[in-house]
Write a protein that holds these residues in place. Structure first.
Motif, PDB file in Angstrom:
ATOM      1  N   UNK A  77      -0.562   8.322   5.042  1.00 34.61           N
ATOM      2  CA  UNK A  77      -1.619   7.320   5.209  1.00 34.61           C
ATOM      3  C   UNK A  77      -1.865   6.573   3.888  1.00 34.61           C
ATOM      4  N   UNK A  78      -1.942   7.312   2.783  1.00 34.33           N
ATOM      5  CA  UNK A  78      -2.166   6.680   1.479  1.00 34.33           C
ATOM      6  C   UNK A  78      -0.980   5.803   1.086  1.00 34.33           C
ATOM      7  N   UNK A  79       0.227   6.259   1.398  1.00 30.56           N
ATOM      8  CA  UNK A  79       1.424   5.473   1.091  1.00 30.56           C
ATOM      9  C   UNK A  79       1.411   4.166   1.892  1.00 30.56           C
ATOM     10  N   UNK A  80       1.088   4.239   3.186  1.00 30.76           N
ATOM     11  CA  UNK A  80       1.045   3.045   4.025  1.00 30.76           C
ATOM     12  C   UNK A  80      -0.057   2.093   3.555  1.00 30.76           C
ATOM     13  N   UNK A  81      -1.193   2.639   3.172  1.00 30.96           N
ATOM     14  CA  UNK A  81      -2.284   1.786   2.686  1.00 30.96           C
ATOM     15  C   UNK A  81      -1.901   1.097   1.382  1.00 30.96           C
ATOM     16  N   UNK A  82      -1.197   1.799   0.503  1.00 30.53           N
ATOM     17  CA  UNK A  82      -0.756   1.195  -0.745  1.00 30.53           C
ATOM     18  C   UNK A  82       0.243   0.077  -0.488  1.00 30.53           C
ATOM     19  N   UNK A  83       1.144   0.286   0.488  1.00 29.11           N
ATOM     20  CA  UNK A  83       2.105  -0.765   0.829  1.00 29.11           C
ATOM     21  C   UNK A  83       1.396  -1.980   1.395  1.00 29.11           C
ATOM     22  N   UNK A  84       0.391  -1.769   2.222  1.00 29.47           N
ATOM     23  CA  UNK A  84      -0.390  -2.878   2.784  1.00 29.47           C
ATOM     24  C   UNK A  84      -1.092  -3.654   1.694  1.00 29.47           C
ATOM     25  N   UNK A  85      -1.632  -2.929   0.692  1.00 28.01           N
ATOM     26  CA  UNK A  85      -2.310  -3.589  -0.423  1.00 28.01           C
ATOM     27  C   UNK A  85      -1.337  -4.418  -1.243  1.00 28.01           C
ATOM     28  N   UNK A  86      -0.113  -3.916  -1.426  1.00 22.37           N
ATOM     29  CA  UNK A  86       0.890  -4.660  -2.184  1.00 22.37           C
ATOM     30  C   UNK A  86       1.285  -5.932  -1.449  1.00 22.37           C
ATOM     31  N   UNK A  87       1.413  -5.863  -0.114  1.00 21.54           N
ATOM     32  CA  UNK A  87       1.775  -7.037   0.682  1.00 21.54           C
ATOM     33  C   UNK A  87       0.648  -8.070   0.683  1.00 21.54           C
TER      34      UNK A  87
END
Length: 154
Positions: free
Chosen positions: A142-152
Motif C-alpha cells: 500500500x505504501x509503495x503504491x501510494x508513493x508511486x501515485x505521488x510521484x506520478x
C-alpha cells in the motif's frame, strides 16, 4: 398488569443491547476491551505470553502480583497498568486481593467473567501473531503504491 422477575428484566435488557446504537452501553465496553493493554493483561493473567525461562507457569490462569505483570507487559507505564487494572476490576473481569504482609502483597486474578473474555481475546492475539507477516506485506504494498501515485502526480 403483569409483574416481571429480576431475571426476566435482565433477559429483556440483555436482548435490547445494540452496539450499533449511539447510546448503547455495550459501546463503552467494546471500547474498553479493544484496548491493547486490556488484551495483554488478560493474556498474562490467563498464563499466555512470555515467561521467565526455567520457571513452570502451568497451563492455566493464575494470580499475579503487580510487579510480575509490569515485567511481563514491556512498555506499559505504571500509570497505564494501574488504570487498566482498576477498570478491569470495576467491570468485574479481574479481582484484586490484598494480603497484609510486610510489604503488602497485592495480586490480580481473572474472574469467571474475565476468563470468558480471555478465551475470545486469546483468539484475537493468536490471529494477530499468525497473520502479522501478511499484514506487514499488505502495508508495504500500500505504501509503495501510494508513493508511486505521488510521484506520478508531481
Amino acid at each position: 398488569m403483569s409483574t416481571r422477575t429480576a431475571a426476566q428484566q435482565r433477559a429483556e435488557e440483555k436482548t435490547s443491547y445494540n452496539a450499533f446504537m449511539a447510546g448503547c452501553p455495550s459501546r463503552q465496553l467494546l471500547e474498553r476491551i479493544s484496548d491493547k493493554w486490556v488484551a495483554l493483561i488478560l493474556a498474562a493473567l490467563g498464563s499466555d505470553g512470555p515467561h521467565r525461562p526455567g520457571v513452570d507457569h502451568g497451563d492455566g490462569p493464575r494470580p499475579m502480583r503487580y510487579s510480575e505483570l509490569s515485567r511481563r507487559l514491556a512498555g506499559a507505564s505504571q500509570k497505564m497498568l494501574t488504570q487498566t487494572l482498576r477498570s478491569l476490576e470495576v467491570d468485574g473481569l479481574v479481582t484484586r486481593t490484598v494480603t497484609p504482609t510486610v510489604p503488602v502483597t497485592v495480586t490480580y486474578e481473572l474472574t469467571d467473567l474475565g476468563l470468558s473474555l480471555n478465551r475470545v481475546m486469546a483468539g484475537l492475539k493468536d490471529w494477530a501473531e499468525t497473520h502479522m507477516t501478511e499484514v506487514l506485506a499488505h502495508r508495504e504494498e500500500h505504501h509503495r503504491a501510494a508513493a508511486e501515485q505521488n510521484e506520478l502526480a508531481v
